[in-house]
Design an enzyme around this catalytic site. Structure first.
Site, mmCIF file in Angstrom:
data_model
loop_
_atom_site.group_PDB
_atom_site.id
_atom_site.type_symbol
_atom_site.label_atom_id
_atom_site.label_comp_id
_atom_site.label_asym_id
_atom_site.label_seq_id
_atom_site.Cartn_x
_atom_site.Cartn_y
_atom_site.Cartn_z
ATOM 1 N N ARG A 159 0.861 -1.189 0.000
ATOM 2 C CA ARG A 159 0.000 0.000 0.000
ATOM 3 C C ARG A 159 0.896 1.237 0.000
ATOM 4 O O ARG A 159 1.703 1.421 0.916
ATOM 5 C CB ARG A 159 -0.888 -0.011 1.246
ATOM 6 C CG ARG A 159 -1.696 1.264 1.399
ATOM 7 C CD ARG A 159 -2.574 1.283 2.661
ATOM 8 N NE ARG A 159 -3.255 2.551 2.696
ATOM 9 C CZ ARG A 159 -3.365 3.333 3.767
ATOM 10 N NH1 ARG A 159 -2.864 2.961 4.926
ATOM 11 N NH2 ARG A 159 -3.978 4.481 3.676
ATOM 12 N N HIS A 178 -3.532 10.769 0.795
ATOM 13 C CA HIS A 178 -2.979 10.637 2.148
ATOM 14 C C HIS A 178 -2.536 12.048 2.583
ATOM 15 O O HIS A 178 -1.371 12.301 2.846
ATOM 16 C CB HIS A 178 -1.819 9.635 2.143
ATOM 17 C CG HIS A 178 -1.528 9.013 3.476
ATOM 18 N ND1 HIS A 178 -1.562 7.655 3.703
ATOM 19 C CD2 HIS A 178 -1.191 9.557 4.669
ATOM 20 C CE1 HIS A 178 -1.250 7.399 4.969
ATOM 21 N NE2 HIS A 178 -1.014 8.533 5.575
ATOM 22 N N GLU A 183 -7.717 7.982 6.411
ATOM 23 C CA GLU A 183 -8.055 8.610 7.686
ATOM 24 C C GLU A 183 -8.656 10.010 7.565
ATOM 25 O O GLU A 183 -8.068 10.992 8.030
ATOM 26 C CB GLU A 183 -6.813 8.667 8.588
ATOM 27 C CG GLU A 183 -6.264 7.297 8.945
ATOM 28 C CD GLU A 183 -5.188 7.359 10.033
ATOM 29 O OE1 GLU A 183 -4.812 8.466 10.445
ATOM 30 O OE2 GLU A 183 -4.739 6.286 10.460
ATOM 31 N N ASN A 230 -7.152 1.298 10.243
ATOM 32 C CA ASN A 230 -5.847 1.629 10.821
ATOM 33 C C ASN A 230 -6.008 1.627 12.332
ATOM 34 O O ASN A 230 -6.823 2.378 12.864
ATOM 35 C CB ASN A 230 -5.371 3.020 10.377
ATOM 36 C CG ASN A 230 -5.051 3.082 8.893
ATOM 37 O OD1 ASN A 230 -5.080 2.070 8.201
ATOM 38 N ND2 ASN A 230 -4.735 4.269 8.409
ATOM 39 N N TYR A 256 -3.896 1.841 15.987
ATOM 40 C CA TYR A 256 -2.645 2.064 16.728
ATOM 41 C C TYR A 256 -2.844 1.908 18.237
ATOM 42 O O TYR A 256 -2.011 1.311 18.907
ATOM 43 C CB TYR A 256 -2.098 3.468 16.432
ATOM 44 C CG TYR A 256 -1.521 3.579 15.039
ATOM 45 C CD1 TYR A 256 -0.201 3.254 14.794
ATOM 46 C CD2 TYR A 256 -2.311 3.960 13.962
ATOM 47 C CE1 TYR A 256 0.336 3.313 13.514
ATOM 48 C CE2 TYR A 256 -1.787 4.020 12.675
ATOM 49 C CZ TYR A 256 -0.456 3.699 12.464
ATOM 50 O OH TYR A 256 0.071 3.745 11.196
ATOM 51 N N GLU A 310 -3.144 -0.267 8.330
ATOM 52 C CA GLU A 310 -1.982 0.260 9.060
ATOM 53 C C GLU A 310 -2.017 -0.261 10.488
ATOM 54 O O GLU A 310 -3.084 -0.329 11.088
ATOM 55 C CB GLU A 310 -1.986 1.795 9.159
ATOM 56 C CG GLU A 310 -1.597 2.517 7.906
ATOM 57 C CD GLU A 310 -1.591 4.031 8.075
ATOM 58 O OE1 GLU A 310 -1.289 4.529 9.187
ATOM 59 O OE2 GLU A 310 -1.902 4.717 7.091
HETATM 60 C C1 BGC Z 1 -1.184 7.857 9.313
HETATM 61 C C2 BGC Z 1 0.283 7.764 8.965
HETATM 62 C C3 BGC Z 1 1.120 8.055 10.185
HETATM 63 C C4 BGC Z 1 0.801 7.029 11.242
HETATM 64 C C5 BGC Z 1 1.607 7.194 12.524
HETATM 65 C C6 BGC Z 1 -1.530 7.238 10.639
HETATM 66 O O1 BGC Z 1 -2.445 8.067 11.267
HETATM 67 O O2 BGC Z 1 -1.973 7.341 8.278
HETATM 68 O O3 BGC Z 1 0.554 8.658 7.921
HETATM 69 O O4 BGC Z 1 2.486 8.092 9.909
HETATM 70 O O5 BGC Z 1 -0.546 7.119 11.587
HETATM 71 O O6 BGC Z 1 1.343 8.420 13.116
#
Ligand code: BGC
Length: 445
Positions: free
Chosen positions: A78, A122, A167, A291, A293, A352
């Site tokens: 991607r 992006h 996002e 995505n 995190y 992601e």
């Molecule tokens: C984004 C990336 C970013 C990553 C870490 C995501 O929100 O798509 O561009 O580098 O998080 O912050």
């Protein structure tokens, strides 16, 4: 040997990157200026004044970078296409030389047996469009549709999998709400039209991509399971409000064809919503990009400009970005989406997931990033758990290949499987790179 359980046959493994964060070569081949060029050149916006003028110089080194992808033996890569390379002023003439770059990239990926999965947007909006209001201006959605058609007319003969936006929540909130990302506007809830115009642009792009022969079209959102900071009714209501803004606003219109109730934000009508828009926005999708995190903990904020405040996690380990490490949040969000949207939910793709740690080469020249391996191991197992619990997840793409330009943080946050020395551009695969390559090989056995 990884202890990660076996994934279903056909499950796709990959990595994700984005144009502005790695390409550099901002003046090459007729590329126009993006909002991020302008933002990064503005003193005080990026930590230590870093810019993405060179970034990872991927524009010139993509062959070397694809060799790294080959070593990983991933299925899917991607990347994002920079709108200002393709349509330098956001509207008007298409820049053939800019498209040539992505043409070469796609051909090199295909020759390596890797499926390209480009994201059209992006966050690098052409500056000329921002000068006319950016995503606050409804016309930007139409221009995005035209740009999607231009990119697809050149690439869709070889590219079948596409992502429209990355996002849109972060782009609205950080870029137009809080001003910590480009274009640096601080409109708080007055940034809401940015949500609608991005989603409208998404829907228009879906149609143009399909017209050009695209087979699989996704939208990528960030998702985060939300908990209230306490059991007080105020905190519980605040958590629900945050979830509405983060998830509901960017998912309900796309999957259910309606906006969530926004009255908690004092919004009882949407003047930017025109007849027919929701039909466009709800064009059927072939997948939803997730995505993930970190999770969110939310408290009421009676004095604040918004009814909620994100609270700190003091009970778990964190990444260098201070983001809480909660692998089970991955399982939770995939299962929650499955339960909430039911039959309206297309297959899920983790587009992601990754972490930043301040890793660098040790005395032996290698990068021993055990913390990243632990993070990825836990999160990938959580994806497997989600599949066991009924989520239809088709692929996992880690963020990211290279240590890159991490937006307002400049080069301070290293998310890569590959260490990049930003003075010499030397690439050094970290231990996590070899770990991920072994995981993929084991899954194929
Ligand atoms: C984004 C990336 C970013 C990553 C870490 C995501 O929100 O798509 O561009 O580098 O998080 O912050």
């Amino acid at each position: 040997m990884s202890s990660i359980p076996r994934f279903p046959d056909g499950f796709a493994w990959g990595v994700a990157t984005s144009a502005f964060q790695i390409e550099g070569a901002l003046d090459a081949d007729g590329r126009g200026v993006s909002v991020w060029d302008t933002f990064a050149a503005t003193p005080g916006r990026i930590r230590d004044g870093h810019t993405a003028d060179v970034a990872c110089d991927h524009y010139h080194r993509f062959t070397e970078d694809i060799a790294l992808l080959r070593r990983l033996d991933i299925d899917v890569y991607r990347f994002s296409i920079a709108w200002p390379r393709v349509v330098p002023n956001g509207r008007g003439p298409v820049n053939t030389a800019g498209l040539d770059f992505y043409d070469r990239l796609v051909d090199a990926l295909l020759a390596s047996g890797i499926t390209p999965m480009p994201t059209l947007y992006h966050w690098d909006l052409p500056q000329s469009l921002e000068d006319d209001g950016g995503w606050l201006n409804r016309d930007t959605a139409a221009r995005f549709g035209d740009y999607a058609a231009a990119a697809a007319s050149r690439l869709a003969d070889r590219v079948s999998d596409w992502i429209t936006l990355n996002e849109p929540f972060e782009h609205m909130s950080l870029g137009y709400g809080l001003g910590v990302h480009a274009p640096g506007r601080e409109r708080l809830l007055d940034a809401l039209p940015v949500a609608h115009h991005q989603l409208l642009g998404h829907g228009l792009a879906v149609r143009r991509l399909r017209d050009a022969g695209a087979e699989t079209v996704l939208l990528t959102n960030s998702y985060s399971p939300v908990d209230a900071a306490s059991t007080s009714p105020e905190d519980v209501a605040a958590a629900a409000a945050y979830d509405t803004l983060h998830r509901g606003l960017f998912t309900d219109p796309v999957l259910l064809g309606r906006y969530p109730d926004l009255r908690v934000f004092g919004v009882d009508e949407l003047p930017f919503l025109h007849d027919g828009d929701l039909k466009t926005i709800a064009e059927p999708l072939d997948g939803l990009g997730v995505n993930y995190y970190a999770p969110s903990r939310v408290a009421a904020s009676p004095e604040g400009p918004l009814p909620f405040a994100l609270t700190d996690f003091t009970d778990v380990d964190k990444t260098a970005f201070d983001w809480p490490i909660v692998p089970d949040g991955m399982r939770r969000i995939l299962v929650e989406l499955t339960e909430r949207y039911g039959d309206a939910l297309p297959p899920l793709w983790v587009t992601e997931n990754g972490c930043s740690f301040p890793d660098g080469p040790g005395p032996d020249g290698a990068v021993h990033d055990e913390s990243r391996i632990d993070y990825l191991d836990g999160h990938i197992k959580a994806v497997r758990d989600a599949i066991d619990a009924g989520a239809d997840v088709r692929g996992y793409l880690t963020w990211t290949l290279l240590d890159n330009f991490e937006w307002a943080e400049g080069y301070h946050q290293r998310f890569g499987l590959v260490h990049v020395d930003h003075d010499t551009q030397q690439r050094t695969p970290k231990d996590s790179f070899d770990w991920y390559a072994r995981l993929i090989a084991n899954q194929r056995r």
